[in-house]
Design an enzyme around this catalytic site. Structure first.
Site, PDB file in Angstrom:
ATOM      1  CG  PHE A   1      -6.888   1.239   4.339  1.00  7.63           C
ATOM      2  CD1 PHE A   1      -5.154   2.099   4.818  1.00  7.63           C
ATOM      3  CD2 PHE A   1      -6.968   0.772   3.269  1.00  7.63           C
ATOM      4  CE1 PHE A   1      -4.007   1.916   3.148  1.00  7.63           C
ATOM      5  CE2 PHE A   1      -5.716   0.782   2.423  1.00  7.63           C
ATOM      6  CZ  PHE A   1      -4.642   1.635   2.373  1.00  7.63           C
TER       7      PHE A   1
ATOM      8  CG  ASP B   1       4.664  -0.041   8.539  1.00 13.18           C
ATOM      9  OD1 ASP B   1       4.099  -1.284   8.335  1.00 13.18           O
ATOM     10  OD2 ASP B   1       4.400   0.637   8.279  1.00 13.18           O
TER      11      ASP B   1
ATOM     12  CG  ASN C   1       0.533  -7.036  15.502  1.00 11.78           C
ATOM     13  OD1 ASN C   1      -0.150  -8.373  15.443  1.00 11.78           O
ATOM     14  ND2 ASN C   1       0.151  -5.782  15.151  1.00 11.78           N
TER      15      ASN C   1
ATOM     16  CD  GLN D   1      -5.736  -5.654   2.887  1.00 17.92           C
ATOM     17  OE1 GLN D   1      -6.858  -6.232   3.963  1.00 17.92           O
ATOM     18  NE2 GLN D   1      -6.117  -5.051   2.004  1.00 17.92           N
TER      19      GLN D   1
ATOM     20  CG  ASN E   1       4.731   3.735   6.110  1.00 13.88           C
ATOM     21  OD1 ASN E   1       4.611   5.296   6.029  1.00 13.88           O
ATOM     22  ND2 ASN E   1       3.394   3.100   7.056  1.00 13.88           N
TER      23      ASN E   1
ATOM     24  CG  PHE F   1      -4.423   5.116   8.221  1.00 20.29           C
ATOM     25  CD1 PHE F   1      -5.522   3.604   8.558  1.00 20.29           C
ATOM     26  CD2 PHE F   1      -3.630   4.699   9.001  1.00 20.29           C
ATOM     27  CE1 PHE F   1      -4.959   2.915   9.489  1.00 20.29           C
ATOM     28  CE2 PHE F   1      -3.383   4.773   9.821  1.00 20.29           C
ATOM     29  CZ  PHE F   1      -4.631   2.968  10.723  1.00 20.29           C
TER      30      PHE F   1
ATOM     31  CB  SER G   1      -1.204  -0.034   1.401  1.00 20.29           C
ATOM     32  OG  SER G   1      -0.040  -0.071   1.908  1.00 20.29           O
TER      33      SER G   1
END
Length: 327
Positions: A116, A257, A195, A173, A52, A102, A8
């Site tokens: 988003f 990120d 995570n 996602q 990012n 976002f 993205s």
């Protein structure tokens, strides 16, 4: 190592909420929830997971190739990314749609509620990754980060077909993926990033146990916030790497990120997994102390200072030859 980052590209609308989200909900009325929360700050920043990660890699001298879809309003963000070492030749520009958005609010406990809007990202499924790589010097590793789900699966299958190693980073996602999509993303990636919550969610979405997933991935990296990160490989002792302590956290958005950027940049320069996790944690600490995901500035001395107290002199001596190049 030449790294291509797919995923993205977005603009972030970041707000601060002066209370606690948890106190706004009535447990017995969640089925009728209707809230309007007053925020006291709005900042509009460049964002998107792939952008990012690419920004972090570029800031660390890795010269990544960004591959994704954006709108005609991407022009100023493209200049910004190029100024920070990112090759944007792999970005598809939509004729009709705006760059993804976002919108996120963060409360006083650093909890977040976000939305988003896909926008031009929906066209990422039309990107021919092998063609993009061929036209732009190839890649030694492709990062498949959150994107249009069909694009993510298509990119993974392309990597497998042409024999380019990839890192799977499904993160946001995961919740929207069907089982066959989630399983397709785990077609033997060199690295899997999640995570703690996503580590459970990837098991739920795929229907595979932790050991079954480890049998399909090279290295599974799980970030644990202030608890550091866990690096697991099948048949190997799991590594636990502490986080770089951060005081005065302003905004957690984008920290994961930045961790990925630091981790991959370190691996690209020949560091081992543990040192890569240390660099990743140090880069993430810069984002935590800023508002926005691409507002931090990196240099080798600052990174060494951040890591010195957390990891000791021996680690710093190993990293000086690499981080010194960023000074």
């Amino acid at each position: 190592m030449r790294i291509a980052v797919t995923g993205s590209i977005a603009r972030d609308h970041l707000m601060s909420f002066g209370g606690s989200f948890a106190e706004q909900f009535i447990a017995e009325r969640l089925d009728r929830i209707s809230l309007s929360l007053l925020t006291d700050r709005l900042e509009i920043r460049y964002g998107g997971v792939a952008a990012n990660i690419a920004f972090g890699l570029g800031s660390l001298g890795a010269s990544p190739l960004l591959v994704g879809a954006a709108g005609a309003d991407f022009a100023d963000q493209e200049v910004w990314l190029k100024e920070h070492g990112v090759d944007t030749a792999g970005v598809r520009i939509s004729d009709t749609l705006h760059t993804a958005r976002f919108v996120c609010a963060t409360d006083v406990h650093q909890k977040q509620i976000g939305f988003f809007h896909t926008g031009a990202m929906a066209e990422a499924r039309h990107i021919d990754l092998p063609d993009v790589l061929e036209r732009n010097g190839g890649a030694d590793l492709v990062v498949v980060s959150p994107d249009d789900p069909d694009a993510m699966v298509r990119h993974v299958r392309a990597c497998v077909r042409i024999g380019v190693p990839f890192a799977a980073d499904p993160s946001q996602q995961l919740a929207g993926l069907e089982r066959d999509q989630a399983r397709a993303l785990l077609d033997h990636p060199r690295h899997l990033f999640t995570n703690e919550y996503e580590a459970l969610l990837v098991q739920e979405r795929t229907g595979w146990t932790e050991q079954q997933i480890l049998g399909r991935v090279g290295t599974w990296i799980t970030t644990q916030g202030a608890g550091g990160s866990r690096i697991a490989r099948a048949g190997r002792t799991t590594l636990h790497v502490p986080a770089v302590p951060v005081t005065g956290v302003l905004d957690p958005t984008g920290a994961g990120d930045a961790y990925r950027a630091g981790f991959l940049a370190a691996l690209a320069r020949g560091l081992d997994l543990a040192d890569a996790a240390r660099v990743g944690s140090a880069v993430a600490s810069f984002v935590l102390a800023c508002r926005g995901t691409q507002t931090y500035t990196l240099d080798g001395n600052a990174l060494l200072d951040r890591m010195c107290g957390a990891y000791g002199a021996d680690t710093i001596r190993r990293l000086i030859p690499w981080l010194g190049d960023l000074s």
